[in-house]
Scaffold this motif. Structure first.
Motif, PDB file in Angstrom:
ATOM      1  N   PRO A 355     -64.973 -34.588  50.696  1.00  0.00           N
ATOM      2  CA  PRO A 355     -66.001 -35.618  50.497  1.00  0.00           C
ATOM      3  C   PRO A 355     -66.388 -35.796  49.038  1.00  0.00           C
ATOM      4  CG  PRO A 355     -66.960 -33.645  51.453  1.00  0.00           C
ATOM      5  CD  PRO A 355     -65.472 -33.455  51.497  1.00  0.00           C
ATOM      6  N   THR A 426     -65.733 -41.417  51.390  1.00  0.00           N
ATOM      7  CA  THR A 426     -66.634 -41.825  52.470  1.00  0.00           C
ATOM      8  C   THR A 426     -65.877 -42.017  53.784  1.00  0.00           C
ATOM      9  OG1 THR A 426     -66.368 -44.180  51.940  1.00  0.00           O
ATOM     10  CG2 THR A 426     -68.127 -42.982  50.802  1.00  0.00           C
ATOM     11  N   THR A 444     -73.103 -38.114  52.413  1.00  0.00           N
ATOM     12  CA  THR A 444     -72.552 -38.814  51.250  1.00  0.00           C
ATOM     13  C   THR A 444     -73.630 -39.050  50.198  1.00  0.00           C
ATOM     14  OG1 THR A 444     -70.825 -39.909  52.551  1.00  0.00           O
ATOM     15  CG2 THR A 444     -71.449 -40.939  50.471  1.00  0.00           C
TER      16      THR A 444
END
Length: 530
Positions: A355, A426, A444
């Protein structure tokens, strides 16, 4: 650059028009558009329009005049070429097609920095297109004053005119033709308004490097000390959503320049995608769609004239065009200091990338030139598994010069500024699309905040064994397992195969850059992909 008398051309066009409306403000343009039957009002007063057969750009119909200025500099693999004679024929015929028409002229600016500014005049027979570009470019005096030496640009927008390939050198009856030497643009055969906006960006992308300015297809906002953060990303990666932060004033939504003194917005508005727009996840954009004068493109309305943002029956490329001033937090003058943070956004539908990862300057250039994201299965007929999408510099269709020109400039800017560069994914975790799940927006946002406020500086990191970038081992408020994608997969062997597959896709895509393919990414990716 050839000196050209733009005002004489504009005056000649105006003299042949049936009527001329110059620099009408939004309420007047809304009224003219409604009376002409070009649009309808939503329940909240926004302007709803349809763009007909073209609901997106036509990149294969973009042409640049091939002359002494462009012959050896333009990336011709990415653009068609017209001779000067073909362009002049097209220009003359397009102007003739405006004879007797009601004409709308807008005199606007592109470039919030007066030292790097364009005086853009758009001439169109369509009131709603005039409103669209008035929303999206800079309206002189509202936030930015006109500089004394702005470069003149004239855009002749004739959506009803059909080009003749045999006469004009076009591919079809649709053409977007740019004369870089004279800063003239002709747009014909399409009503998709994004062509007007992007033609300005294409001109800027050609000329800006000559002035030491890096043109960027990115959004930008400001930190508490005035330093800028840049957000690059292709459609669907979250660029607009994540850069719209009430605690970080927005410099701009989509197009910027990075000069020796900092970052400036090219535009004065936002052109936001509205597909599945959520008042919870994107409250600022949602509110803007309810504003009088906002232009909604190809958004389906219900019987009460309320937009149905989940309806994709016309196109998935539904959009809203509105002035940046309607947002609650914007940067004064649409400028910012030298960037402190650069973020590359991707939505990895393979479920492979972490991520967040920190990139070295060399890795940053590699990922900039790669411009990676992935389509998910089901978005297009025949797509049954994730498909990698690579767009150099996160905006290849708008780059007249070879991508390595912009890549070399980015490398210089990163070295001089010391900006930290991050890859923010994402996309999916726990497996690819259809098996895993989308990384939640809360995680995120926490990762992005940590990157922006310096919380990740000095934290312990691991080096990804395939891609070679540095990945934090722990971030407050984020599940630690999420940071190591392999641990989120039930079948780790399947993860390994998918990771090598993606690495190979990166490698094959980068082969088109020739010698740069052997140096930019570093050895880890190459060895793994083999």
């Amino acid at each position: 650059m050839t000196l050209f008398d733009h005002e004489t051309l504009r005056s000649q066009i105006s003299a042949r028009a049936g009527s001329l409306s110059a620099n009408d403000i939004a309420p007047v343009l809304v009224a003219r558009s409604l009376s002409a039957g070009e649009s309808e009002l939503t329940a909240d007063g926004a302007v709803s329009v349809r763009t007909g057969a073209f609901t997106g750009r036509s990149p294969k119909d973009k042409f640049i005049v091939r002359d002494g200025l462009t012959d050896t500099s333009v990336w011709w693999d990415n653009s068609g070429a017209l001779t000067p004679q073909q362009f002049d024929l097209l220009l003359g015929d397009a102007v003739a097609a405006l004879d007797g028409q009601a004409l709308f002229r807008q005199d606007l600016l592109a470039g919030a920095d007066p030292r790097h500014q364009y005086a853009v005049t758009v001439m169109t027979p369509s009131a709603w297109h005039a409103l669209f570009i008035r929303n999206l470019l800079i309206r002189p005096g509202e936030m930015v004053e006109a500089g004394g030496s702005a470069t003149p640009v004239t855009i002749i927008h004739v959506p009803h005119f059909r080009a003749d390939p045999a006469r004009h050198g076009s591919r079809t009856e649709t053409v977007i033709a740019l004369d870089m030497s004279r800063n003239l643009v002709v747009i014909a055969g399409t009503s998709y308004a994004g062509e007007i906006k992007k033609s300005v960006f294409s001109l800027f992308n050609f000329h800006a490097p000559r002035q030491g300015v890096l043109p960027m297809h990115c959004s930008a906002n400001l930190g508490p000390d005035g330093e800028a953060a840049l957000f690059f990303g292709l459609s669907g990666t979250g660029k607009t959503t994540l850069s719209n932060d009430p605690d970080r004033p927005l410099i701009g939504d989509d197009e910027h320049g990075w000069s020796e003194t900092g970052v400036f917005n090219l535009e004065g508005g936002c052109y936001a995608k509205t597909i599945k727009l959520s008042p919870t996840a994107e409250p600022e954009i949602f509110a803007a769609t309810k504003r009088f004068g906002t232009v909604l493109e190809n958004v389906v309305l219900d019987d009460r004239k309320v937009p149905e943002f989940d309806d994709v029956s016309l196109t998935e490329n539904t959009r809203a065009a509105y002035p940046i001033q309607v947002l609650p937090a914007i940067a004064r003058g649409s400028v910012g200091d030298t960037p402190k943070t650069v973020v590359f956004l991707t939505a990895d539908a393979f479920g492979v990338l972490p991520p967040i990862a920190r990139l070295t300057p060399e890795q940053a250039v590699y990922h900039f030139l790669s411009g990676y994201t992935a389509k998910v299965a089901g978005t297009e007929r025949g797509v049954t598994e994730p498909q990698a999408t690579f767009s150099a510099c996160f905006g290849a269709p708008f780059m007249p010069l070879h991508p390595t020109v912009y890549g070399d400039m980015l490398a210089e800017k990163l070295r001089a500024s010391g900006a930290a560069t991050w890859l923010l994914n994402t996309g999916w975790t726990g497996g690819g699309y259809g098996v895993g799940k989308r990384i939640d927006i809360g995680s995120t946002r926490r990762l992005l905040t940590a990157a922006l406020d310096g919380s990740l500086d000095g934290v312990e990191m691991r080096i990804d064994e395939i891609f070679g970038f540095a990945v934090p081992l722990a971030v407050p408020g984020v599940e630690s397992r999420l940071l190591t994608p392999r641990l989120t997969w039930a079948d780790t062997d399947a993860y390994d195969r998918q990771a090598l597959h993606l690495a190979g896709l990166f490698r094959r895509n980068f082969e088109k850059f020739g010698d740069a393919a052997n140096a930019a990414p570093g050895p880890r990716l190459m060895q793994a992909a083999e």
